[in-house]
Design an enzyme around this catalytic site. Structure first.
Site, PDB file in Angstrom:
ATOM      1  N   GLY A  14       0.835  -1.209   0.000  1.00 55.16           N
ATOM      2  CA  GLY A  14       0.000   0.000   0.000  1.00 55.16           C
ATOM      3  C   GLY A  14       0.862   1.247   0.000  1.00 55.16           C
ATOM      4  CD  GLU A  34       6.775  -5.687  -2.404  1.00 53.96           C
ATOM      5  OE1 GLU A  34       6.715  -5.009  -3.442  1.00 53.96           O
ATOM      6  OE2 GLU A  34       7.735  -6.432  -2.143  1.00 53.96           O
ATOM      7  CB  CYS A  47       2.690  -0.163  -7.411  1.00 50.64           C
ATOM      8  SG  CYS A  47       2.972  -1.874  -7.909  1.00 50.64           S
TER       9      CYS A  47
HETATM   10  P1  NAD Z   1      -5.434   0.696   0.357  1.00 49.44           P
HETATM   11  O1  NAD Z   1      -6.215   1.945   0.553  1.00 49.44           O
HETATM   12  O2  NAD Z   1      -6.114  -0.540  -0.083  1.00 49.44           O
HETATM   13  O3  NAD Z   1      -4.621   0.434   1.695  1.00 49.44           O
HETATM   14  C1  NAD Z   1      -3.769  -0.678   1.850  1.00 49.44           C
HETATM   15  C2  NAD Z   1      -4.127  -1.396   3.123  1.00 49.44           C
HETATM   16  O4  NAD Z   1      -3.854  -0.560   4.235  1.00 49.44           O
HETATM   17  C3  NAD Z   1      -5.597  -1.798   3.203  1.00 49.44           C
HETATM   18  O5  NAD Z   1      -5.685  -3.161   3.548  1.00 49.44           O
HETATM   19  C4  NAD Z   1      -6.151  -0.886   4.262  1.00 49.44           C
HETATM   20  O6  NAD Z   1      -7.214  -1.452   4.991  1.00 49.44           O
HETATM   21  C5  NAD Z   1      -4.955  -0.621   5.146  1.00 49.44           C
HETATM   22  N1  NAD Z   1      -5.033   0.641   5.865  1.00 49.44           N
HETATM   23  C6  NAD Z   1      -5.470   1.823   5.392  1.00 49.44           C
HETATM   24  N2  NAD Z   1      -5.353   2.772   6.352  1.00 49.44           N
HETATM   25  C7  NAD Z   1      -4.846   2.169   7.437  1.00 49.44           C
HETATM   26  C8  NAD Z   1      -4.482   2.622   8.751  1.00 49.44           C
HETATM   27  N3  NAD Z   1      -4.621   3.869   9.124  1.00 49.44           N
HETATM   28  N4  NAD Z   1      -3.965   1.718   9.610  1.00 49.44           N
HETATM   29  C9  NAD Z   1      -3.810   0.434   9.251  1.00 49.44           C
HETATM   30  N5  NAD Z   1      -4.131  -0.046   8.026  1.00 49.44           N
HETATM   31  C10 NAD Z   1      -4.636   0.807   7.131  1.00 49.44           C
HETATM   32  O7  NAD Z   1      -4.301   0.908  -0.724  1.00 49.44           O
HETATM   33  P2  NAD Z   1      -3.488   2.233  -1.074  1.00 49.44           P
HETATM   34  O8  NAD Z   1      -2.542   2.532   0.031  1.00 49.44           O
HETATM   35  O9  NAD Z   1      -4.342   3.306  -1.606  1.00 49.44           O
HETATM   36  O10 NAD Z   1      -2.682   1.610  -2.311  1.00 49.44           O
HETATM   37  C11 NAD Z   1      -2.058   2.411  -3.233  1.00 49.44           C
HETATM   38  C12 NAD Z   1      -0.584   2.551  -2.909  1.00 49.44           C
HETATM   39  O11 NAD Z   1      -0.015   1.254  -2.811  1.00 49.44           O
HETATM   40  C13 NAD Z   1       0.178   3.252  -3.994  1.00 49.44           C
HETATM   41  O12 NAD Z   1       1.179   4.036  -3.414  1.00 49.44           O
HETATM   42  C14 NAD Z   1       0.792   2.117  -4.783  1.00 49.44           C
HETATM   43  O13 NAD Z   1       1.944   2.476  -5.501  1.00 49.44           O
HETATM   44  C15 NAD Z   1       1.085   1.137  -3.694  1.00 49.44           C
HETATM   45  N6  NAD Z   1       1.098  -0.224  -4.222  1.00 49.44           N
HETATM   46  C16 NAD Z   1       2.262  -0.905  -4.188  1.00 49.44           C
HETATM   47  C17 NAD Z   1       2.324  -2.180  -4.725  1.00 49.44           C
HETATM   48  C18 NAD Z   1       3.589  -2.962  -4.709  1.00 49.44           C
HETATM   49  O14 NAD Z   1       3.540  -4.156  -4.998  1.00 49.44           O
HETATM   50  N7  NAD Z   1       4.726  -2.379  -4.384  1.00 49.44           N
HETATM   51  C19 NAD Z   1       1.176  -2.747  -5.281  1.00 49.44           C
HETATM   52  C20 NAD Z   1      -0.005  -2.016  -5.281  1.00 49.44           C
HETATM   53  C21 NAD Z   1      -0.035  -0.754  -4.744  1.00 49.44           C
END
Ligand code: NAD
Length: 498
Positions: free
Chosen positions: A210, A232, A267
């Site tokens: 995330g 990641e 990502c």
């Molecule tokens: P998201 O909103 O789905 O959040 C990721 C996870 O974090 C979820 O399961 C969510 O419930 C949890 N979460 C959210 N807020 C939280 C908190 N305050 N406390 C604990 N857990 C919490 O996903 P996102 O962050 O919007 O994803 C997008 C980002 O992820 C982008 O920066 C993208 O580049 C990155 N990403 C990286 C990869 C990789 O493989 N490196 C893959 C996909 C996305």
């Protein structure tokens, strides 16, 4: 929020559904999984294989349901779901099943004269109970690919999918409940509250996918228990475009990595392009031509483009486009339909580097182009920002390729294409600096969820007195000779010759 927790055997499934998943429930869940791990069930080759096969069967059997769930969550085109979520998962299962025996076999290693006679090996042992928290954009792949690594390595697992992709999250909770060994593999659905309850527990590894803001929350929670993490994350992944290339192929490959990957919500999608001032007009023309070939004259109507995941992300992307600093910079696209959460492929030329769009990860269908006088300058532009998750270059110039590989620090690099390194299971996938900690895929997934235990075997022979008191001058000489490593020195020391 629903959970698949069965720790209160006396409660009915309906009561269970209605229970809030709080810290107490999380603690009970971890306790159950710790007991299952302690029973030794997950350590054996047979259990690991059975679970990997069950996961492969789940993906095989339920392909249409998976396509439908992703259609609901993000209007992901079926072809993209099949290519990037289903096929990649199947491949990960296939590789793990084929290689598992080899991965589990202790690795014999050389020993040194200091331990002579001895033998040594590295034993991969499971860590214990691991937590996987995943993101919404490739919700199936990003949840189950790490689960494959965790199972292959012999751990018990809790998966917390993203609430932002609710159809996929509930489908995974149901399917993993149906297909997998629920005494060892569990799904907890939910958002911040449920994730916070999970994060309060002691895990043996936390694997988070995330954004960097939440990654800091995860790492702080993990630090309390000295729990290792894999993070990641994302970042601004650049694509450098040289002039003397096959522009049509390069353009199609940039589009494939950007708009054909979830409409830029990926990502490792190219976040921005750098090219020379002279070459930029040709590149813009090529992008226009190919985008129109792929998505027609009205891309908002195209079924081959995912929608923006929700209204928050739609508003975030709109703000990037409404920034005064980029007004007049759109050279293609820019259309939006808020009611359908659609934004068309949008190209912006010569955006200032202090604009909003250049100060955060775009994660959507907007592609700014920066221009420089000489392409070599692009390396300083990239290195002046946080280290990206991926970086791409399109060039035939050997020296430029070498410079790129030698000077650009990023999670991964691809020369003359975009995103495809993700599909090569012999390459580690992960970030560096702001784009992440640790990596996975193929054997790297197995390693991410294993402890590499050092084992040294000795017999009762060769009990060298040099290590025992009383410490004499002869022993000191012998020790120094052993450290020096020269056989003549050792012979001299043994016979007391100076
Ligand atoms: P998201 O909103 O789905 O959040 C990721 C996870 O974090 C979820 O399961 C969510 O419930 C949890 N979460 C959210 N807020 C939280 C908190 N305050 N406390 C604990 N857990 C919490 O996903 P996102 O962050 O919007 O994803 C997008 C980002 O992820 C982008 O920066 C993208 O580049 C990155 N990403 C990286 C990869 C990789 O493989 N490196 C893959 C996909 C996305």
């Amino acid at each position: 929020m629903s959970t698949t927790l069965d720790s209160h055997e006396t409660t009915s499934p309906v009561e269970e559904e209605q229970r809030a998943f709080d810290a107490e429930a999380a603690s009970l869940l971890v306790k159950k999984l710790r007991e299952a791990f302690a029973s030794g069930k997950t350590r054996g080759y047979g259990w690991r294989v059975s679970q990997l096969k069950a996961l492969a069967k789940l993906v095989d059997d339920q392909e249409q349901q998976i396509v439908d769930a992703l259609g609901n969550d993000i209007a992901k085109p079926p072809l993209e779901t099949v290519a990037y979520e289903i096929a990649m998962l199947k491949n990960s299962c296939r590789v793990a099943l084929k290689e598992l025996k080899h991965w589990m076999t202790p690795e014999k290693v050389k020993t040194s004269i200091a331990t002579f006679p001895s033998s040594a090996e590295i034993v991969s042992e499971p860590l214990g109970v691991v937590l996987i928290i995943s993101a919404w954009n490739y919700p199936f792949l990003l949840s189950l690919d790490p689960v494959i690594g965790a199972i292959a390595a012999g751990n018990t697992v809790v998966l917390k999918p993203s609430e932002i992709a609710p159809a996929t999250s509930s489908l995974m909770a149901k399917l993993l409940g149906d297909y997998m060994d629920n005494s060892c593999i569990r799904v907890v659905e939910g958002a911040v509250d449920e994730t916070s309850a999970l994060l309060q527990q002691k895990w043996d590894k936390i694997f988070y996918t995330g954004n960097g803001r939440v990654a800091r929350v995860v790492m702080a929670a993990a630090a309390k228990h000295l729990t290792p993490v894999v993070l990641e994350l994302g970042g601004k992944s650049p694509a450098v475009v040289d002039s003397n290339i096959n522009l049509k192929v390069a353009t199609r490959r940039i589009i494939a990595g950007k708009w054909c990957c979830n409409n830029g919500q990926a990502c490792i999608s190219p976040d921005y392009i750098i090219t020379t001032k002279d070459h930029a007009p040709k590149l813009v023309d090529a992008l226009k031509t190919e985008l129109e070939t792929f998505y027609g004259k009205n891309p908002l109507e195209s079924k081959d483009l995912s929608r923006i995941v929700n209204s928050n992300h739609f508003a975030r992307l709109t703000k990037l486009l409404d920034d005064d600093k980029v007004s007049g910079k759109i050279v293609y696209g820019g259309e939006k339909d808020e009611s359908k959460l659609k934004i068309s492929p949008t190209v912006l030329l010569d955006v200032p580097r202090d604009s909003l769009i250049m100060s955060e990860e775009i994660f959507g269908p907007l592609l700014p182009i920066l221009t420089v006088d000489k392409l070599e300058e692009s390396f300083d532009v990239i290195n002046s920002g946080p280290k990206p998750l991926a970086a791409y270059i399109f060039t035939n110039n050997k020296k430029l390729k070498e410079q790129f590989v030698g000077t650009i620090s990023a999670g991964g690099l691809v020369i003359n294409d975009t995103t495809l390194h993700l599909a090569v299971h012999t390459l580690p996938f992960g970030g560096v600096g702001e784009s992440g900690v640790g990596s996975y895929h193929g054997k790297f997934s197995f390693d991410a969820f294993s402890h590499k235990k050092a084992v040294l075997y000795r017999s009762f022979l060769g009990d060298a007195p040099v290590r025992y008191p009383p410490y004499t001058t002869t022993k000191l000489r012998l020790l120094k000779a052993l450290i020096g490593g020269g056989i003549l020195g050792i012979i001299r020391a043994v016979f007391g010759w100076s």
